[in-house]
Scaffold this motif. Structure first.
Motif, PDB file in Angstrom:
ATOM      1  N   UNK A   1     -10.571  13.834 -42.884  1.00  0.00           N
ATOM      2  CA  UNK A   1      -9.464  14.715 -42.298  1.00  0.00           C
ATOM      3  C   UNK A   1      -8.607  14.003 -41.218  1.00  0.00           C
ATOM      4  N   UNK A   2      -9.074  12.855 -40.785  1.00  0.00           N
ATOM      5  CA  UNK A   2      -8.193  11.801 -40.050  1.00  0.00           C
ATOM      6  C   UNK A   2      -8.369  10.178 -40.624  1.00  0.00           C
ATOM      7  N   UNK A   3      -7.466   9.602 -40.139  1.00  0.00           N
ATOM      8  CA  UNK A   3      -7.847   8.435 -40.225  1.00  0.00           C
ATOM      9  C   UNK A   3      -8.573   7.954 -38.850  1.00  0.00           C
ATOM     10  N   UNK A   4      -9.997   7.425 -38.986  1.00  0.00           N
ATOM     11  CA  UNK A   4     -10.573   7.362 -37.760  1.00  0.00           C
ATOM     12  C   UNK A   4      -9.941   6.611 -36.685  1.00  0.00           C
ATOM     13  N   UNK A   5     -10.274   7.094 -35.496  1.00  0.00           N
ATOM     14  CA  UNK A   5      -9.870   6.586 -34.238  1.00  0.00           C
ATOM     15  C   UNK A   5     -10.383   5.349 -33.641  1.00  0.00           C
ATOM     16  N   UNK A   6     -11.692   5.127 -33.986  1.00  0.00           N
ATOM     17  CA  UNK A   6     -12.163   3.597 -33.703  1.00  0.00           C
ATOM     18  C   UNK A   6     -12.088   2.601 -34.855  1.00  0.00           C
ATOM     19  N   UNK A   7     -12.125   1.352 -34.647  1.00  0.00           N
ATOM     20  CA  UNK A   7     -12.101   0.574 -35.882  1.00  0.00           C
ATOM     21  C   UNK A   7     -13.143   0.756 -36.763  1.00  0.00           C
ATOM     22  N   UNK A   8     -12.978   0.922 -38.048  1.00  0.00           N
ATOM     23  CA  UNK A   8     -14.210   0.993 -38.981  1.00  0.00           C
ATOM     24  C   UNK A   8     -14.587  -0.253 -39.767  1.00  0.00           C
ATOM     25  N   UNK A   9     -15.773  -0.857 -39.822  1.00  0.00           N
ATOM     26  CA  UNK A   9     -16.009  -2.281 -40.457  1.00  0.00           C
ATOM     27  C   UNK A   9     -15.698  -2.120 -41.792  1.00  0.00           C
ATOM     28  N   UNK A  10     -15.118  -3.379 -42.162  1.00  0.00           N
ATOM     29  CA  UNK A  10     -14.457  -3.393 -43.758  1.00  0.00           C
ATOM     30  C   UNK A  10     -15.508  -3.079 -44.630  1.00  0.00           C
ATOM     31  N   UNK A  11     -16.803  -3.402 -44.550  1.00  0.00           N
ATOM     32  CA  UNK A  11     -17.670  -2.716 -45.635  1.00  0.00           C
ATOM     33  C   UNK A  11     -17.816  -1.072 -45.987  1.00  0.00           C
ATOM     34  N   UNK A  12     -17.648  -0.460 -44.801  1.00  0.00           N
ATOM     35  CA  UNK A  12     -17.399   0.729 -44.804  1.00  0.00           C
ATOM     36  C   UNK A  12     -16.230   1.397 -45.448  1.00  0.00           C
ATOM     37  N   UNK A  13     -15.097   0.804 -45.019  1.00  0.00           N
ATOM     38  CA  UNK A  13     -13.778   0.872 -45.663  1.00  0.00           C
ATOM     39  C   UNK A  13     -13.662   0.813 -47.263  1.00  0.00           C
ATOM     40  N   UNK A  14     -14.210  -0.340 -47.552  1.00  0.00           N
ATOM     41  CA  UNK A  14     -14.485  -0.651 -49.032  1.00  0.00           C
ATOM     42  C   UNK A  14     -15.317   0.324 -49.782  1.00  0.00           C
ATOM     43  N   UNK A  15     -16.423   0.953 -49.404  1.00  0.00           N
ATOM     44  CA  UNK A  15     -17.134   1.906 -49.915  1.00  0.00           C
ATOM     45  C   UNK A  15     -16.488   3.166 -50.101  1.00  0.00           C
ATOM     46  N   UNK A  16     -15.754   3.578 -49.265  1.00  0.00           N
ATOM     47  CA  UNK A  16     -14.698   4.785 -49.044  1.00  0.00           C
ATOM     48  C   UNK A  16     -13.731   4.875 -49.986  1.00  0.00           C
ATOM     49  N   UNK A  17     -12.844   3.777 -50.315  1.00  0.00           N
ATOM     50  CA  UNK A  17     -12.231   3.399 -51.143  1.00  0.00           C
ATOM     51  C   UNK A  17     -12.695   3.582 -52.515  1.00  0.00           C
ATOM     52  N   UNK A  18     -14.032   2.985 -52.712  1.00  0.00           N
ATOM     53  CA  UNK A  18     -14.419   2.940 -54.004  1.00  0.00           C
ATOM     54  C   UNK A  18     -15.151   4.009 -54.513  1.00  0.00           C
ATOM     55  N   UNK A  19     -15.149   5.124 -53.302  1.00  0.00           N
ATOM     56  CA  UNK A  19     -15.704   6.386 -53.823  1.00  0.00           C
ATOM     57  C   UNK A  19     -14.407   7.125 -53.913  1.00  0.00           C
ATOM     58  N   UNK A  20     -13.288   6.740 -54.098  1.00  0.00           N
ATOM     59  CA  UNK A  20     -12.033   7.419 -54.216  1.00  0.00           C
ATOM     60  C   UNK A  20     -11.800   8.475 -52.921  1.00  0.00           C
ATOM     61  N   UNK A  21     -12.434   8.228 -52.013  1.00  0.00           N
ATOM     62  CA  UNK A  21     -12.205   9.298 -50.626  1.00  0.00           C
ATOM     63  C   UNK A  21     -10.757   9.222 -50.309  1.00  0.00           C
ATOM     64  N   UNK A  22     -10.042  10.580 -50.240  1.00  0.00           N
ATOM     65  CA  UNK A  22      -8.779  10.570 -49.693  1.00  0.00           C
ATOM     66  C   UNK A  22      -8.681  10.681 -48.132  1.00  0.00           C
ATOM     67  N   UNK A  23      -7.857  10.136 -47.731  1.00  0.00           N
ATOM     68  CA  UNK A  23      -7.674   9.984 -46.347  1.00  0.00           C
ATOM     69  C   UNK A  23      -6.289  10.677 -45.796  1.00  0.00           C
ATOM     70  N   UNK A  24      -6.454  11.922 -45.047  1.00  0.00           N
ATOM     71  CA  UNK A  24      -5.500  12.657 -44.248  1.00  0.00           C
ATOM     72  C   UNK A  24      -5.109  11.734 -43.316  1.00  0.00           C
ATOM     73  N   UNK A  25      -3.504  11.484 -43.139  1.00  0.00           N
ATOM     74  CA  UNK A  25      -3.077  10.681 -42.007  1.00  0.00           C
ATOM     75  C   UNK A  25      -3.218  10.900 -40.600  1.00  0.00           C
ATOM     76  N   UNK A  26      -2.748  11.849 -40.232  1.00  0.00           N
ATOM     77  CA  UNK A  26      -2.651  12.144 -38.760  1.00  0.00           C
ATOM     78  C   UNK A  26      -2.525  11.236 -38.027  1.00  0.00           C
ATOM     79  N   UNK A  27      -1.626  10.111 -38.159  1.00  0.00           N
ATOM     80  CA  UNK A  27      -1.357   8.767 -37.508  1.00  0.00           C
ATOM     81  C   UNK A  27      -0.654   9.066 -36.124  1.00  0.00           C
ATOM     82  N   UNK A  28       0.331   9.976 -36.274  1.00  0.00           N
ATOM     83  CA  UNK A  28       1.090  10.128 -35.234  1.00  0.00           C
ATOM     84  C   UNK A  28      -0.045  11.009 -34.062  1.00  0.00           C
ATOM     85  N   UNK A  29      -0.863  12.031 -34.412  1.00  0.00           N
ATOM     86  CA  UNK A  29      -1.666  12.485 -33.530  1.00  0.00           C
ATOM     87  C   UNK A  29      -2.455  11.664 -32.819  1.00  0.00           C
ATOM     88  N   UNK A  30      -3.041  10.591 -33.624  1.00  0.00           N
ATOM     89  CA  UNK A  30      -4.207   9.670 -33.257  1.00  0.00           C
ATOM     90  C   UNK A  30      -3.393   8.135 -32.806  1.00  0.00           C
TER      91      UNK A  30
END
Length: 417
Positions: free
Chosen positions: A267-296
């Motif tokens: 529901x958000x781009x995460x606020x804290x830095x997320x380790x690269x391996x977890x980001x790769x897993x999320x992309x591999x699972x085709x997780x959709x990312x709602x931006x809310x960049x301005x809010x965060x």
């Protein structure tokens, strides 16, 4: 053939509507514009015919020369689908729906608020909901905002499945879960639903000794999290009923839980830095990312996470979190600019993400497009959007279900015969 089809559609409108005064909302309406973004491509010298609340035809202006319809000529303007906001807290924060509509959002998904069936879209804001957020007992957002009409705590798989079914029966189009232990520096949920730093200088967040209200490094202060088996039960039950599951996450623990449980959407781009391996897993699972960049934007991990997700090929969805204190009650041009500069998206890709891509994600046929059969939810701004997205915050034309809500172009609509 096109002229014959057009006349047939016009005659059909006459038969279906006994009231044929030109002032009626059901009168066929022809809109001319120098530029029309149809949800994917930018077209020039194009016209759009609206009949009975839907787009009946989109074609070159010359095709419609002999059509007896009400006409609005936008001139040097850009016509495009109304925006679809995928992360808002409209009801919980008592934001007037008519203001949001007048500022360019024609469809809104309320994620964390009262449960209701979808409504609107015929001259009013189309509102979809997740209903209350499923969370752990005393988990986020209960400590800061309570549970009334915003959260449902569950403690077992059985409770989780029953809650999912109750939400779906009540109209939820998506299920939202909270996987948030709290404590991220700069997070807007640090105190209530506003920035935890609002009354403090921004420089304070550069101080390594500064501690937010809920610090995850102190386990006694961390908010409880749903265990993985319960989150998996929520996902499994939702998928049985063809519903996606969105997770509120802000840091590594929540991201790992979401990935392991098969969550569909962050529901958000995460606020804290997320380790690269977890980001790769999320992309591999085709997780959709709602931006809310301005809010965060004050979170230290936002730039890193957006940049890395974009480089890895993640799919972003537009969401600005309407109701947040710093966010416009409508289209957020700053969010669009962040999508361009941080996620390296082209201008038309940004517009596509906030219109056609979002409609397809919501499984509403043709929503977010200007093509035959689509709901006539459209907005227009004077001039060329290539010069500035800011004008989108104050559209000069807003239409919902074929009904004109805002029209700053002409006072009287001439008749083309």
């Amino acid at each position: 053939m096109k002229i014959i089809l057009l006349r047939f559609l016009f005659l059909a409108a006459i038969v279906s509507s006994p009231v044929m005064a030109l002032e009626t909302e059901q009168t066929p309406l022809l809109i001319h514009a120098a530029r029309v973004f149809d949800g994917t491509n930018m077209r020039t010298n194009t016209s759009v015919l609206v009949i009975n609340g839907k787009v009946a035809q989109i074609d070159s202006r010359d095709v419609f020369k002999s059509s007896p319809v009400k006409v609005i000529d936008l001139g040097d303007a850009t016509l495009l689908p109304g925006f679809i906001e995928l992360h808002a807290h409209l009801a919980f924060q008592h934001i007037p729906a008519d203001i949001v509509l007048r500022h360019g959002i024609t469809t809104l998904r309320d994620v964390g608020g009262p449960l209701h069936q979808p409504y609107g879209g015929d001259g009013s804001l189309r509102v979809l909901t997740s209903g209350p957020i499923i969370t752990a007992v005393n988990g986020y957002p209960i400590p800061g905002m309570g549970a009334d009409n915003i959260a449902v705590p569950v403690a077992t798989e059985e409770q989780a499945r029953a809650t999912v079914n109750k939400l779906i029966a009540g109209g939820a189009v998506v299920i939202k879960v909270a996987l948030e232990p709290g404590g991220e520096v700069g997070a807007p949920w640090a105190s209530g639903h506003g920035h935890g730093h609002e009354d403090k200088p921004v420089a304070e967040h550069d101080d390594p000794h500064h501690q937010p209200a809920h610090k995850t490094t102190d386990s006694k202060m961390a908010w409880p999290l749903l265990p993985e088996n319960i989150v998996k039960a929520i996902v499994d039950e939702a998928h049985k009923h063809h519903r996606k599951v969105a997770a509120h996450i802000g840091e590594e623990k929540g991201a790992e839980l979401a990935i392991n449980a098969g969550i569909d959407e962050w529901a958000h781009v995460p606020c804290d830095v997320i380790p690269e391996p977890l980001l790769k897993k999320a992309v591999a699972q085709q997780v959709k990312i709602v931006t809310t960049i301005d809010t965060l934007s004050k979170c230290p991990g936002i730039t890193h996470n957006v940049n890395r997700l974009a480089a890895l090929g993640a799919e972003f969805l537009y969401g600005a979190e309407v109701a947040h204190p710093d966010i416009p009650w409508g289209i957020d041009a700053q969010e669009l600019m962040y999508m361009m500069h941080m996620a390296k998206m082209q201008p038309l890709e940004v517009l596509h993400t906030a219109t056609q891509k979002a409609g397809r994600y919501l499984n509403i046929p043709l929503l977010g497009t200007i093509q035959s059969g689509a709901p006539a939810d459209m907005i227009a701004v004077k001039g060329d959007l290539a010069h500035s997205f800011k004008t989108l915050e104050y559209p000069d034309l807003v239409m919902s279900g074929g009904k004109i809500i805002v029209n700053n172009f002409v006072k009287e609509l001439p008749v083309l015969r």
